[in-house]
Write an enzyme that holds these catalytic residues in place. Sequence first.
Site, PDB file in Angstrom:
ATOM      1  N   SER A 160     -10.892   4.530 -40.755  1.00 13.15           N
ATOM      2  CA  SER A 160      -9.982   4.746 -41.873  1.00 13.15           C
ATOM      3  C   SER A 160     -10.379   5.894 -42.787  1.00 13.15           C
ATOM      4  CB  SER A 160      -9.860   3.461 -42.682  1.00 13.15           C
ATOM      5  OG  SER A 160     -11.110   3.128 -43.244  1.00 13.15           O
ATOM      6  N   LYS A 175      -1.658  -4.792 -44.407  1.00  9.50           N
ATOM      7  CA  LYS A 175      -1.414  -3.343 -44.435  1.00  9.50           C
ATOM      8  C   LYS A 175       0.035  -3.090 -43.991  1.00  9.50           C
ATOM      9  CE  LYS A 175      -6.203  -1.890 -44.417  1.00  9.50           C
ATOM     10  NZ  LYS A 175      -7.324  -2.614 -43.804  1.00  9.50           N
ATOM     11  N   HIS A 199      -5.683  -0.576 -39.152  1.00  7.06           N
ATOM     12  CA  HIS A 199      -4.993   0.655 -39.559  1.00  7.06           C
ATOM     13  C   HIS A 199      -4.077   1.181 -38.462  1.00  7.06           C
ATOM     14  CE1 HIS A 199      -6.477   1.657 -43.559  1.00  7.06           C
ATOM     15  NE2 HIS A 199      -7.621   1.100 -43.191  1.00  7.06           N
TER      16      HIS A 199
HETATM   17  C1  LIG Z   1      -8.417  -3.523 -44.140  1.00  6.39           C
HETATM   18  C2  LIG Z   1      -9.337  -3.782 -43.009  1.00  6.39           C
HETATM   19  C3  LIG Z   1      -9.913  -5.040 -42.803  1.00  6.39           C
HETATM   20  C4  LIG Z   1      -9.722  -6.155 -43.776  1.00  6.39           C
HETATM   21  O1  LIG Z   1      -8.436  -6.689 -43.676  1.00  6.39           O
HETATM   22  P1  LIG Z   1      -8.000  -7.795 -44.748  1.00  6.39           P
HETATM   23  O2  LIG Z   1      -6.913  -8.539 -44.061  1.00  6.39           O
HETATM   24  O3  LIG Z   1      -7.571  -7.074 -45.963  1.00  6.39           O
HETATM   25  O4  LIG Z   1      -9.202  -8.638 -45.002  1.00  6.39           O
HETATM   26  C5  LIG Z   1     -10.699  -5.231 -41.682  1.00  6.39           C
HETATM   27  N1  LIG Z   1     -10.934  -4.228 -40.809  1.00  6.39           N
HETATM   28  C6  LIG Z   1     -10.412  -2.996 -40.981  1.00  6.39           C
HETATM   29  C7  LIG Z   1     -10.697  -1.918 -39.998  1.00  6.39           C
HETATM   30  C8  LIG Z   1      -9.614  -2.727 -42.094  1.00  6.39           C
HETATM   31  O5  LIG Z   1      -9.123  -1.502 -42.280  1.00  6.39           O
END
Ligand SMILES: *Cc1c(COP(=O)(O)O)cnc(C)c1O
Length: 398
Positions: free
Chosen positions: A186, A245, A214
């Site tokens: 990310s 997301k 992502h």
């Molecule tokens: C955002 C993210 C998470 C965490 O996800 P949540 O559902 O907000 O806990 C885990 N791994 C990656 C690669 C992320 O970008």
Amino acid sequence: MGKADSFLAHVSQTLSEIESDGLLKRERMIEGPQGARIQVNGREMINLCANNYLGLANHPEIETAARQAINDYGFGMSSVRFICGTQTLHRELENAIAAYLGKDDAILFAACFDANGGIFETLLTAEDAIISDSLNHASIIDGVRLSKAKRYRFANSDMNELEDQLKQADKDGARFKLVVTDGVFSMDGYVAKLPEICALAERYGALVMVDDCHATGHLGEKGRGTSALTGAGDGVDIITGTFGKTLGGAMGGFIAARKEIIDLLRQRARPYLFSNSLAPAVAAGSLKAVELCESGDHLREKMTKNTQKFRAKMTEAGFELLEGETPIIPVMTHDAKLAQRMASALDERGVYVAGFFFPVVPKGKARIRTQISAALGEKDVDEAVAAFIDAGQEVGLI
Ligand SMILES: *Cc1c(COP(=O)(O)O)cnc(C)c1O
């Protein structure tokens, strides 16, 4: 003196150190819904830092589905799944995400952080090996720490190192091996080399797990994520992801995989067993989001168009961008102070961005990380670029 006084003094000291190191994170408050334009401190700003890639965070159909779920299923669950916290909605969402990603079954968690926190300890023991990319998300790092499996690390997307580590794990007598990687890294927007990873995994008899937070919903055919984007397909055994997301942006995580794997996680994964069920409104809204993503070619096209336009105009203006094919576009400043100055110059011009610098990214690689969304209109992109040019000239970046 209260018994906590010396401890509180120690905590204050730590906070001062964080501030004097320039690492204090301040939260700006948004006075309305998430979107392409947000209300901050009475001002409207263009938002370039949400993970709201398809603009679904305030989509009317998702909001309607969530409201309907409150009517039909109530507000909360007040239970973990296996006691009295499984509604028809939860199974529907698990079936939908499994079908979307082409896996047998799926299991829900309160967050992907929990999915990653629970998976390794459940599936692997001290006899086994986990081989992890060095840039993997914090939740993978923590999840790996909680398991007793032997740990191996390879430099970001370095396939020679991955092969060395697979060999080393074999030498050390590993029973089962699991290679784990983020689908999209990310901070850089780089996509993992999944076909190469899967080929090595095949050669050395390892399983592959991809955290596609992502990517799910907006990358690859129908938004099926990085295995679809890269053509790795069935080579990926386990996919973890988030509803926080692209998929509506509320909250919740999932793991999709073969039935046996999901069945065992349901019995043993601690964040699943000991944490509350997803709220009905979140489950129903996320279910609608999966549907909108699957049929969302027009949204992905808009996101891609916005991404290409932003990239082209920013490059033309003389900014240094990291190359890539995702809507994560880092604008490099290299210098940390310059990133901070740029972020505040953009703030003054009504563009909401986040600067990243050490320790989040390596020293000398400070940046403004922009994230492009389908929610942005042509005018938003034009205005954002104009603000970047004006701010960039003011701080001497271009
Ligand atoms: C955002 C993210 C998470 C965490 O996800 P949540 O559902 O907000 O806990 C885990 N791994 C990656 C690669 C992320 O970008």
